[in-house]
Design an enzyme around this catalytic site. Sequence first.
Site, PDB file in Angstrom:
ATOM      1  N   ARG A  16      55.122  10.837  49.494  1.00  0.00           N
ATOM      2  CA  ARG A  16      55.984  10.820  50.391  1.00  0.00           C
ATOM      3  C   ARG A  16      55.486   9.112  50.849  1.00  0.00           C
ATOM      4  O   ARG A  16      54.448   8.772  50.819  1.00  0.00           O
ATOM      5  CB  ARG A  16      55.799  11.348  51.608  1.00  0.00           C
ATOM      6  CG  ARG A  16      56.236  12.842  51.441  1.00  0.00           C
ATOM      7  CD  ARG A  16      55.950  13.643  52.788  1.00  0.00           C
ATOM      8  NE  ARG A  16      56.308  14.907  52.709  1.00  0.00           N
ATOM      9  CZ  ARG A  16      55.322  16.039  52.091  1.00  0.00           C
ATOM     10  NH1 ARG A  16      54.258  15.772  51.610  1.00  0.00           N
ATOM     11  NH2 ARG A  16      55.740  17.392  51.687  1.00  0.00           N
TER      12      ARG A  16
ATOM     13  N   LYS B  19      52.101  16.838  54.860  1.00  0.00           N
ATOM     14  CA  LYS B  19      52.506  17.287  56.093  1.00  0.00           C
ATOM     15  C   LYS B  19      51.626  18.547  56.772  1.00  0.00           C
ATOM     16  O   LYS B  19      51.425  19.352  55.870  1.00  0.00           O
ATOM     17  CB  LYS B  19      53.875  17.991  56.170  1.00  0.00           C
ATOM     18  CG  LYS B  19      55.053  16.877  55.703  1.00  0.00           C
ATOM     19  CD  LYS B  19      56.385  17.288  55.833  1.00  0.00           C
ATOM     20  CE  LYS B  19      57.452  16.279  55.666  1.00  0.00           C
ATOM     21  NZ  LYS B  19      59.051  16.634  55.689  1.00  0.00           N
TER      22      LYS B  19
ATOM     23  N   HIS C  14      62.372   7.442  49.082  1.00  0.00           N
ATOM     24  CA  HIS C  14      62.171   8.828  48.876  1.00  0.00           C
ATOM     25  C   HIS C  14      62.909   9.546  47.651  1.00  0.00           C
ATOM     26  O   HIS C  14      62.445  10.634  47.254  1.00  0.00           O
ATOM     27  CB  HIS C  14      62.785   9.641  50.358  1.00  0.00           C
ATOM     28  CG  HIS C  14      62.138  11.140  50.619  1.00  0.00           C
ATOM     29  ND1 HIS C  14      61.009  11.291  50.685  1.00  0.00           N
ATOM     30  CD2 HIS C  14      62.710  12.251  50.606  1.00  0.00           C
ATOM     31  CE1 HIS C  14      60.611  12.626  50.875  1.00  0.00           C
ATOM     32  NE2 HIS C  14      61.771  13.132  50.801  1.00  0.00           N
TER      33      HIS C  14
ATOM     34  N   ARG D 116      60.564  10.193  44.875  1.00  0.00           N
ATOM     35  CA  ARG D 116      59.884  11.235  44.952  1.00  0.00           C
ATOM     36  C   ARG D 116      60.646  12.386  44.176  1.00  0.00           C
ATOM     37  O   ARG D 116      60.177  13.215  43.728  1.00  0.00           O
ATOM     38  CB  ARG D 116      59.377  11.755  46.400  1.00  0.00           C
ATOM     39  CG  ARG D 116      58.738  12.923  46.690  1.00  0.00           C
ATOM     40  CD  ARG D 116      58.227  13.127  47.927  1.00  0.00           C
ATOM     41  NE  ARG D 116      58.184  14.220  48.718  1.00  0.00           N
ATOM     42  CZ  ARG D 116      56.888  14.971  48.425  1.00  0.00           C
ATOM     43  NH1 ARG D 116      55.880  14.741  47.882  1.00  0.00           N
ATOM     44  NH2 ARG D 116      56.682  16.077  49.086  1.00  0.00           N
TER      45      ARG D 116
ATOM     46  N   HIS E 216      54.619  21.222  48.809  1.00  0.00           N
ATOM     47  CA  HIS E 216      55.641  22.232  49.201  1.00  0.00           C
ATOM     48  C   HIS E 216      55.317  23.289  49.851  1.00  0.00           C
ATOM     49  O   HIS E 216      54.686  23.979  48.798  1.00  0.00           O
ATOM     50  CB  HIS E 216      56.962  22.276  48.523  1.00  0.00           C
ATOM     51  CG  HIS E 216      57.993  20.909  48.451  1.00  0.00           C
ATOM     52  ND1 HIS E 216      58.682  20.581  47.575  1.00  0.00           N
ATOM     53  CD2 HIS E 216      57.823  19.974  49.215  1.00  0.00           C
ATOM     54  CE1 HIS E 216      59.268  19.513  47.617  1.00  0.00           C
ATOM     55  NE2 HIS E 216      58.850  18.868  48.712  1.00  0.00           N
TER      56      HIS E 216
ATOM     57  N   TYR F 238      64.708  19.638  45.464  1.00  0.00           N
ATOM     58  CA  TYR F 238      63.963  18.468  45.159  1.00  0.00           C
ATOM     59  C   TYR F 238      64.331  18.059  43.592  1.00  0.00           C
ATOM     60  O   TYR F 238      63.991  16.890  43.339  1.00  0.00           O
ATOM     61  CB  TYR F 238      62.652  18.244  45.442  1.00  0.00           C
ATOM     62  CG  TYR F 238      62.122  17.609  46.618  1.00  0.00           C
ATOM     63  CD1 TYR F 238      62.515  18.354  47.937  1.00  0.00           C
ATOM     64  CD2 TYR F 238      61.648  16.284  46.835  1.00  0.00           C
ATOM     65  CE1 TYR F 238      62.490  17.649  49.278  1.00  0.00           C
ATOM     66  CE2 TYR F 238      61.387  15.884  48.156  1.00  0.00           C
ATOM     67  CZ  TYR F 238      61.540  16.514  49.140  1.00  0.00           C
ATOM     68  OH  TYR F 238      61.353  16.197  50.508  1.00  0.00           O
TER      69      TYR F 238
END
Length: 304
Positions: A159, A182, A250, A253, A276, A285
């Site tokens: 990211r 995250k 993004h 990615r 994830h 994705y």
Amino acid sequence: MIAPQLTHALAGWLDHCRALNGASENTITAYRGDVMGFLAFMQTHHGDQVGLGPIARITTGDMRAWMAHERGRGVGARSLARSLSAVKTFYRWLSDREGFEPTAVLSIRAPKFTKKLPRPLEIDAARAMIDRVECQATEPWVAARDVAVVTVLYGCGLRISEALGLTGRALPLPDILRIKGKGGKERIVPVIPAARAAVDAYARLCPHDLTGNAPLFRGIRGGPLNPRAVQKVMELSRLQLGLPASATPHALRHSFATHLLTAGGDLRTIQELLGHASLSTTQAYTSVDSVRLMEVYDAAHPRA
């Protein structure tokens, strides 16, 4: 005015999300805004202070009125679904603590919306983007910096916040990076030779001290590089290359994940590399055409 005990309960729920669920501060901020907006509406809707009692007596009609109000002020279906999810999660937590029946809130369905599928760049377009960003800056060290950032985004699947969060302690880039993503979740990401070479070239030219805990990627004046600067250099490059508006940092990615899968990478492994929590997120994705999928199927399927 929202009653103090309800404000206290909201703070307790946010602490719970932060401590037990590993929610990031950005997520906590979004949750707080969503629930506070909901409570503010209920206060106006009922014309009285919103406390634990009124919250426990919320009806499906109240919920529909709130959702209609949100749509009326221009909130999109996707954003409203996110807000509703936060409200439901808070309400479930609160009902468990206070012992009231949450069905009226939990039974409300989220508005339907079409999920936007990510649009990764083609392999040639990703390479062209890396080459083109080098041409946007007049100062050699800035050009090298832009190449390094874009190469790390694409080559490691980071990211933009993760890439710009790297510090001088990462130099020289090792074969493996430990990335905190995250929710503070840590993952291991291999670093390809091209990314190491690009960062080394930038570090040699950069006029600022890149040691210790200082940011690895710097702005013109030496401060932390702003994500907007990366977005802007990619905007200029995509316009020159004739690429669509979806060619963003993004998207690199997305491209990392898609190109790995197209080359035969395992979806579970790619999930780990991206950090994830859910495999379904990784699937969104990635983008592989039906021909490639059939090739993988034919190669893997047991034959009689």
